[in-house]
Scaffold this motif. Structure first.
Motif, PDB file in Angstrom:
ATOM      1  N   GLU A 133     -12.554  63.951  10.492  1.00 41.26           N
ATOM      2  CA  GLU A 133     -12.984  64.232  11.857  1.00 41.26           C
ATOM      3  C   GLU A 133     -12.766  62.985  12.689  1.00 41.26           C
ATOM      4  O   GLU A 133     -13.198  61.892  12.305  1.00 41.26           O
ATOM      5  CB  GLU A 133     -14.462  64.638  11.899  1.00 41.26           C
ATOM      6  CG  GLU A 133     -14.945  64.837  13.326  1.00 41.26           C
ATOM      7  CD  GLU A 133     -16.206  65.682  13.437  1.00 41.26           C
ATOM      8  OE1 GLU A 133     -16.962  65.757  12.450  1.00 41.26           O
ATOM      9  OE2 GLU A 133     -16.413  66.256  14.523  1.00 41.26           O
ATOM     10  N   PHE A 134     -12.080  63.141  13.839  1.00 40.20           N
ATOM     11  CA  PHE A 134     -11.895  62.003  14.732  1.00 40.20           C
ATOM     12  C   PHE A 134     -13.274  61.514  15.165  1.00 40.20           C
ATOM     13  O   PHE A 134     -14.117  62.306  15.574  1.00 40.20           O
ATOM     14  CB  PHE A 134     -11.097  62.397  15.973  1.00 40.20           C
ATOM     15  CG  PHE A 134      -9.609  62.583  15.750  1.00 40.20           C
ATOM     16  CD1 PHE A 134      -9.053  62.592  14.485  1.00 40.20           C
ATOM     17  CD2 PHE A 134      -8.759  62.748  16.839  1.00 40.20           C
ATOM     18  CE1 PHE A 134      -7.680  62.758  14.293  1.00 40.20           C
ATOM     19  CE2 PHE A 134      -7.396  62.920  16.668  1.00 40.20           C
ATOM     20  CZ  PHE A 134      -6.850  62.923  15.400  1.00 40.20           C
ATOM     21  N   LEU A 143     -12.313  59.622  20.163  1.00 39.03           N
ATOM     22  CA  LEU A 143     -11.736  60.867  20.696  1.00 39.03           C
ATOM     23  C   LEU A 143     -11.801  60.870  22.221  1.00 39.03           C
ATOM     24  O   LEU A 143     -10.820  61.200  22.897  1.00 39.03           O
ATOM     25  CB  LEU A 143     -12.493  62.072  20.138  1.00 39.03           C
ATOM     26  CG  LEU A 143     -11.990  63.442  20.605  1.00 39.03           C
ATOM     27  CD1 LEU A 143     -10.702  63.832  19.899  1.00 39.03           C
ATOM     28  CD2 LEU A 143     -13.042  64.521  20.373  1.00 39.03           C
ATOM     29  N   TYR A 184      -8.508  60.804  24.868  1.00 37.87           N
ATOM     30  CA  TYR A 184      -8.235  61.753  25.957  1.00 37.87           C
ATOM     31  C   TYR A 184      -8.157  61.048  27.308  1.00 37.87           C
ATOM     32  O   TYR A 184      -7.347  61.406  28.160  1.00 37.87           O
ATOM     33  CB  TYR A 184      -9.265  62.886  25.966  1.00 37.87           C
ATOM     34  CG  TYR A 184      -8.871  64.016  25.048  1.00 37.87           C
ATOM     35  CD1 TYR A 184      -8.090  65.076  25.517  1.00 37.87           C
ATOM     36  CD2 TYR A 184      -9.235  64.015  23.710  1.00 37.87           C
ATOM     37  CE1 TYR A 184      -7.699  66.099  24.680  1.00 37.87           C
ATOM     38  CE2 TYR A 184      -8.850  65.037  22.860  1.00 37.87           C
ATOM     39  CZ  TYR A 184      -8.081  66.085  23.348  1.00 37.87           C
ATOM     40  OH  TYR A 184      -7.688  67.087  22.512  1.00 37.87           O
ATOM     41  N   ILE A 234      -0.779  65.758  15.941  1.00 42.06           N
ATOM     42  CA  ILE A 234      -2.052  65.446  15.288  1.00 42.06           C
ATOM     43  C   ILE A 234      -1.749  65.435  13.789  1.00 42.06           C
ATOM     44  O   ILE A 234      -1.266  66.429  13.260  1.00 42.06           O
ATOM     45  CB  ILE A 234      -3.135  66.492  15.605  1.00 42.06           C
ATOM     46  CG1 ILE A 234      -3.474  66.485  17.105  1.00 42.06           C
ATOM     47  CG2 ILE A 234      -4.394  66.239  14.767  1.00 42.06           C
ATOM     48  CD1 ILE A 234      -4.408  67.619  17.533  1.00 42.06           C
ATOM     49  N   SER A 275      -5.462  73.712   5.458  1.00 39.78           N
ATOM     50  CA  SER A 275      -6.575  74.364   4.785  1.00 39.78           C
ATOM     51  C   SER A 275      -7.226  75.353   5.754  1.00 39.78           C
ATOM     52  O   SER A 275      -6.904  75.373   6.947  1.00 39.78           O
ATOM     53  CB  SER A 275      -7.602  73.323   4.372  1.00 39.78           C
ATOM     54  OG  SER A 275      -8.178  72.749   5.535  1.00 39.78           O
ATOM     55  N   THR A 285     -10.177  75.176   6.945  1.00 39.80           N
ATOM     56  CA  THR A 285     -10.852  74.384   7.985  1.00 39.80           C
ATOM     57  C   THR A 285      -9.844  73.872   9.012  1.00 39.80           C
ATOM     58  O   THR A 285     -10.120  73.856  10.209  1.00 39.80           O
ATOM     59  CB  THR A 285     -11.572  73.170   7.359  1.00 39.80           C
ATOM     60  OG1 THR A 285     -12.076  73.547   6.088  1.00 39.80           O
ATOM     61  CG2 THR A 285     -12.684  72.670   8.230  1.00 39.80           C
ATOM     62  N   ASP A 286      -8.668  73.443   8.532  1.00 36.62           N
ATOM     63  CA  ASP A 286      -7.625  72.975   9.458  1.00 36.62           C
ATOM     64  C   ASP A 286      -7.259  74.082  10.441  1.00 36.62           C
ATOM     65  O   ASP A 286      -7.056  73.828  11.636  1.00 36.62           O
ATOM     66  CB  ASP A 286      -6.354  72.581   8.695  1.00 36.62           C
ATOM     67  CG  ASP A 286      -6.550  71.386   7.787  1.00 36.62           C
ATOM     68  OD1 ASP A 286      -7.473  70.596   8.048  1.00 36.62           O
ATOM     69  OD2 ASP A 286      -5.778  71.252   6.824  1.00 36.62           O
ATOM     70  N   THR A 315      -9.078  76.647  11.425  1.00 39.01           N
ATOM     71  CA  THR A 315     -10.162  76.923  12.366  1.00 39.01           C
ATOM     72  C   THR A 315     -10.179  75.893  13.495  1.00 39.01           C
ATOM     73  O   THR A 315     -10.217  76.240  14.668  1.00 39.01           O
ATOM     74  CB  THR A 315     -11.523  76.883  11.636  1.00 39.01           C
ATOM     75  OG1 THR A 315     -11.403  77.662  10.454  1.00 39.01           O
ATOM     76  CG2 THR A 315     -12.614  77.447  12.498  1.00 39.01           C
ATOM     77  N   PHE A 316     -10.121  74.613  13.133  1.00 42.90           N
ATOM     78  CA  PHE A 316     -10.131  73.569  14.160  1.00 42.90           C
ATOM     79  C   PHE A 316      -8.784  73.502  14.884  1.00 42.90           C
ATOM     80  O   PHE A 316      -8.733  73.259  16.091  1.00 42.90           O
ATOM     81  CB  PHE A 316     -10.461  72.198  13.545  1.00 42.90           C
ATOM     82  CG  PHE A 316     -11.923  71.989  13.305  1.00 42.90           C
ATOM     83  CD1 PHE A 316     -12.728  71.476  14.303  1.00 42.90           C
ATOM     84  CD2 PHE A 316     -12.496  72.294  12.077  1.00 42.90           C
ATOM     85  CE1 PHE A 316     -14.089  71.272  14.088  1.00 42.90           C
ATOM     86  CE2 PHE A 316     -13.845  72.098  11.849  1.00 42.90           C
ATOM     87  CZ  PHE A 316     -14.647  71.591  12.857  1.00 42.90           C
ATOM     88  N   SER A 356      -6.765  75.720  15.787  1.00 45.31           N
ATOM     89  CA  SER A 356      -6.590  76.721  16.841  1.00 45.31           C
ATOM     90  C   SER A 356      -7.064  76.195  18.195  1.00 45.31           C
ATOM     91  O   SER A 356      -6.699  76.761  19.226  1.00 45.31           O
ATOM     92  CB  SER A 356      -7.340  78.004  16.479  1.00 45.31           C
ATOM     93  OG  SER A 356      -6.791  78.557  15.299  1.00 45.31           O
ATOM     94  N   ASN A 357      -7.861  75.116  18.203  1.00 39.62           N
ATOM     95  CA  ASN A 357      -8.308  74.506  19.453  1.00 39.62           C
ATOM     96  C   ASN A 357      -7.285  73.546  20.041  1.00 39.62           C
ATOM     97  O   ASN A 357      -7.463  73.064  21.161  1.00 39.62           O
ATOM     98  CB  ASN A 357      -9.612  73.721  19.236  1.00 39.62           C
ATOM     99  CG  ASN A 357     -10.818  74.634  19.254  1.00 39.62           C
ATOM    100  OD1 ASN A 357     -10.797  75.676  19.906  1.00 39.62           O
ATOM    101  ND2 ASN A 357     -11.848  74.241  18.533  1.00 39.62           N
ATOM    102  N   SER A 358      -6.271  73.209  19.267  1.00 35.65           N
ATOM    103  CA  SER A 358      -5.237  72.297  19.762  1.00 35.65           C
ATOM    104  C   SER A 358      -3.853  72.911  19.529  1.00 35.65           C
ATOM    105  O   SER A 358      -3.018  72.339  18.828  1.00 35.65           O
ATOM    106  CB  SER A 358      -5.342  70.940  19.063  1.00 35.65           C
ATOM    107  OG  SER A 358      -6.615  70.362  19.276  1.00 35.65           O
ATOM    108  N   PRO A 359      -3.605  74.089  20.124  1.00 35.90           N
ATOM    109  CA  PRO A 359      -2.358  74.798  19.842  1.00 35.90           C
ATOM    110  C   PRO A 359      -1.124  74.111  20.412  1.00 35.90           C
ATOM    111  O   PRO A 359      -0.007  74.406  20.000  1.00 35.90           O
ATOM    112  CB  PRO A 359      -2.567  76.169  20.519  1.00 35.90           C
ATOM    113  CG  PRO A 359      -3.560  75.914  21.601  1.00 35.90           C
ATOM    114  CD  PRO A 359      -4.450  74.805  21.094  1.00 35.90           C
TER     115      PRO A 359
END
Lengths: 91, 139
Positions: free
Chosen positions: B54-55, B60, B64, B77, B89, B91-92, B94-95, B97-100
Motif C-alpha cells: 500500500e502506498f 500518495l 498526486y 503503477i 491477485s 486484491t490487485d 479490486t484496487f 479498478s480505481n486506477s484504470p
C-alpha cells in the motif's frame, strides 16, 4: 464559506467532471451526506456498508490522513480542504 | 502495449530485488496524455509485507500534488510479487479498478535468476495483459 472537496478522476462522473466541489457539515460523514444530495452516488463510493470509510479511498483533511484523525467522525469546518484520492494498494 | 525505456525497466526490477522478500511498489510518471513512462519514482510500501502493498498515505498525497503541478500522468503503477507469478491477485484487481488509466506492471522476484516483468490494464475488474516493449536509452 464552505468546505472544498477535491475529487479524483475516477469519481468525477459523480460531479459532472468537476475536480472540486463544495459542501457543508459538522463531520466528514455529514459532509459526504451533504455532497450526496447534489452528487448522487458519491457517498456510496466513500463510505462502506458499516458506515466507516471505504478502504479504496484515502481521505485527507488539510493534508492529514483522516484515518489518523477521527475517520468518518472527524470534525470539519468552513475553509477546510478535503482531498479524496484512490488508494493504491494490492497483494 | 507498454513501451518503456531500458533504464526505467532496470530500475523497477532493481527495486523489486532490493525489497525482496517484501513487496516493492512505485510509479513511473510522464507528460499528461503521452503514455510515456519517463520518471521513475519508488514509493514506500506502508504494509512492509511479503503479500501486500500500500502506498504510504503522505507520499500518495505528495505524488498526486507533483503530478498535477507538472501536468503529468501516473503512466505506470508497479509492484512485486515475491513468491508467486507476475499476475494481478484478486486484491490487485479490486484496487486496480480505481486506477484504470495506468499500466499495472508486475514483477516477480520468486526466482533470483529469472526476470518476470509483465504489464496489465485493470478496468472494471477485468484484467487484460499487454505486450511490453523495452526501448534502448531514454524514452
Amino acid at each position: 464559506m464552505a468546505i472544498e472537496v477535491r475529487i479524483p478522476t475516477i469519481l468525477r462522473n459523480y460531479t459532472g467532471g468537476e475536480k472540486s466541489v463544495e459542501g457543508n457539515g459538522e463531520t466528514l460523514g455529514d459532509l459526504f451526506t451533504d455532497l450526496d444530495s447534489r452528487h448522487s452516488g458519491l457517498r456510496g463510493r466513500l463510505v462502506n456498508d458499516d458506515g466507516g470509510l471505504n478502504r479504496f479511498v484515502n481521505v485527507y483533511l488539510n493534508d492529514e490522513d483522516v484515518r489518523f484523525l477521527g475517520g468518518i467522525e472527524t470534525p470539519v469546518a468552513d475553509g477546510n480542504v478535503v482531498t479524496i484520492l484512490p488508494a493504491v494498494a494490492g497483494g | 502495449m507498454l513501451r518503456i525505456g531500458q533504464d526505467v525497466y532496470d530500475a523497477i526490477v532493481a527495486h523489486a530485488r532490493r525489497d525482496h522478500p517484501d513487496e516493492a511498489c512505485g510509479v513511473v510518471t510522464g507528460p499528461a496524455g503521452s503514455d510515456r513512462p519517463v520518471t521513475f519514482r519508488p514509493m514506500l510500501n506502508a504494509a512492509r509485507s511479503p503479500t501486500f502493498f500500500e502506498f504510504e498515505s503522505g507520499e500518495l498525497l505528495q505524488l498526486y500534488r507533483d503530478v498535477d503541478d507538472r501536468d503529468e500522468d501516473i503512466v505506470v503503477i508497479y509492484h512485486s510479487h515475491t513468491a508467486t507469478e507476475a499476475y494481478p491477485s484478486r486484491t490487485d484487481i479490486t484496487f486496480g479498478s480505481n486506477s484504470p488509466e495506468s499500466h499495472w506492471v508486475l514483477v516477480s522476484t520468486r526466482d533470483p535468476e529469472t526476470v518476470e516483468f509483465r504489464s496489465f490494464r485493470i478496468v472494471d475488474g477485468e484484467v487484460t495483459e499487454e505486450p511490453v516493449e523495452v526501448a534502448n536509452g531514454k524514452m
